[in-house]
Design a protein around this motif. Structure first.
Motif: not given
Length: 445
Positions: A349-372
């Motif tokens: 369960d802990f590792l599943a949460n790591v993956k979920a948090s990673s997805d949130k980071f990647v989504d936000a980073l992708s938005k930054i990349a798209e806007e810049n």
């Protein structure tokens, strides 16, 4: 005494929260503490005159942390995306870790390696069992406990040399890789192919050759059954630029090592222990591509200094009493903490949460990349070892400084990369808050 006297005579200001409102587009920046502030005077009067020159540091004195937040001497708050460089995987001042420290300190902190102790035995056993259960190092059999990552790599290199010399006195050479970072002691430094780190301390250990981690032919040209004893590589290079080594390359690398009877060492000091969303980065590989040795540290102690080396029976069979040792390694206090950390980071369960948090980071980073698009090349890494690759026209250090002024701690990596290595249990609120700050800093870069 100097510090206590200094602080007693200084009145600290009330807390200033640096984090900009999520709805404010032009957040005001608060710079690092001035030279005449409590922090500035403490740095100049107490720290600098008595501290060896190592890092270039801002006028920032951190005094406490809780979870994914840190506070400085001025009592200002920061979202922490550094986790002490991938160390505090369970967050700052973790309550369970604190209890373990207190209870073990009341029981037995140190007894030396002249004797066995219960926590060290439990940790060694747990590392092997949980690694195999997680689909990691298939031949894992023994553990050497030490006090740091560079010490773990030193031990790994010694073990590999011992194995090589058991075959031939000439089998002593080591292959390392471009952009690697394995530590700053002489052995670990010798396999860290960065002139900035190596040249001031040359000559280093002889017989080290450097290959390209994206070109298996570069390894083929260097490897020798007669002379090569070891290959050392990070499955994901952290310091070197958050570079994920291609899995196919790692498979071919193991084939070459097996063919030439060469010890394969995976340095998972930064990328291991749950950071990729798996217990080990090499869990993504089939067992026939697993290493002979894995080194670890950082997250293992959640801030307490501890490292470890996991080896196969093939390596263990060549070691004799007195070949290696340590004073502090395997002390009951560090081992007790390590045992708890391993339980946490190996939990599904802990590792599943790591993956979920990673997805949130990647989504936000992708938005930054798209806007810049004029500032960002792309996103690198895996799990919660992530990098934002900036274009050469953007100064990564300036972005780090801007983030800090808004209340976010991030660090750089090689190749003009912003590195994000937060606590593995970072809450969603901290992710959102920190990523808003990073987006603002990139926009202003």
């Amino acid at each position: 005494m100097l510090r206590a006297t200094f602080l007693r005579n200084k009145k600290l200001p009330i807390r200033v929260k640096l984090t900009p409102s999520l709805h404010i587009r032009h957040a005001s920046s608060i710079s690092d503490a001035s030279a005449d502030s409590v922090t500035g005077k403490y740095v100049e009067d107490i720290i600098k005159p008595y501290t060896v020159t190592t890092y270039a540091r801002p006028n920032l004195v951190l005094t406490k942390g809780k979870g994914s937040y840190m506070y400085d001497l001025e009592d200002r708050e920061y979202v922490d995306f550094t986790a002490g460089i991938a160390v505090t995987c369970l967050g700052h001042s973790n309550e369970e870790v604190t209890k373990i420290i207190a209870n073990q300190a009341l029981t037995l902190m140190h007894c030396s390696n002249l004797y066995y102790n219960l926590p060290a035995g439990d940790l060694a056993n747990k590392l092997i069992v949980k690694t195999i259960d997680a689909g990691g190092m298939a031949d894992a059999q023994r553990v050497f406990l030490c006090s740091s990552g560079t010490e773990a790599n030193e031990a790994a290199l010694k073990f590999a040399r011992k194995y090589g010399k058991s075959i031939s006195e000439e089998k002593t050479e080591i292959i390392a890789f471009q952009n690697a970072f394995h530590g700053r002691t002489m052995g670990a430094l010798s396999v860290t192919a960065n002139p900035k780190y190596q040249q001031p301390f040359a000559p280093l250990i002889p017989g080290v050759h450097t290959a390209d981690p994206s070109d298996i032919k570069s390894v083929e040209k260097l490897i020798s059954k007669e002379k090569t004893c070891a290959v050392i590589i990070e499955p994901i290079q952290g310091e070197g630029g958050v570079n994920s080594v291609d899995l196919e390359f790692l498979k071919q690398l193991k084939e070459l090592c097996a063919k030439n009877d060469v010890v394969l060492i995976f340095d998972e000091i930064q990328c291991g222990l749950g950071r990729t969303g798996q217990l080990w980065a090499h869990c993504a590989l089939p067992k026939e591509a697993h290493p002979d040795i894995v080194t670890m540290a950082k997250a293992l102690g959640n801030g307490f200094p501890i490292g470890a080396v996991m080896i196969s029976e093939k390596i263990e069979s060549k070691l004799q009493v007195g070949d290696h040792g340590t004073t502090y390694g395997g002390n009951p206090l560090g081992a007790s903490i390590g045992s708890y950390v391993v339980d946490q980071v190996s939990d599904a369960d802990f590792l599943a949460n790591v993956k979920a948090s990673s997805d949130k980071f990647v989504d936000a980073l992708s938005k930054i990349a798209e806007e810049n698009p004029d500032k960002v090349v792309g996103i690198k890494g895996r799990g919660l070892l992530l990098g934002l690759q900036l274009k050469s026209s953007v100064d990564a250090t300036a972005v780090v400084n801007k983030c800090r002024s808004y209340g976010l701690l991030v660090i750089t990596a090689g190749g003009n990369v912003i590195r994000l290595v937060p606590a593995l249990n970072i809450p969603n609120e901290a992710i959102s808050k920190g990523m808003d700050i990073l987006a603002q800093a990139i926009k202003e870069a």
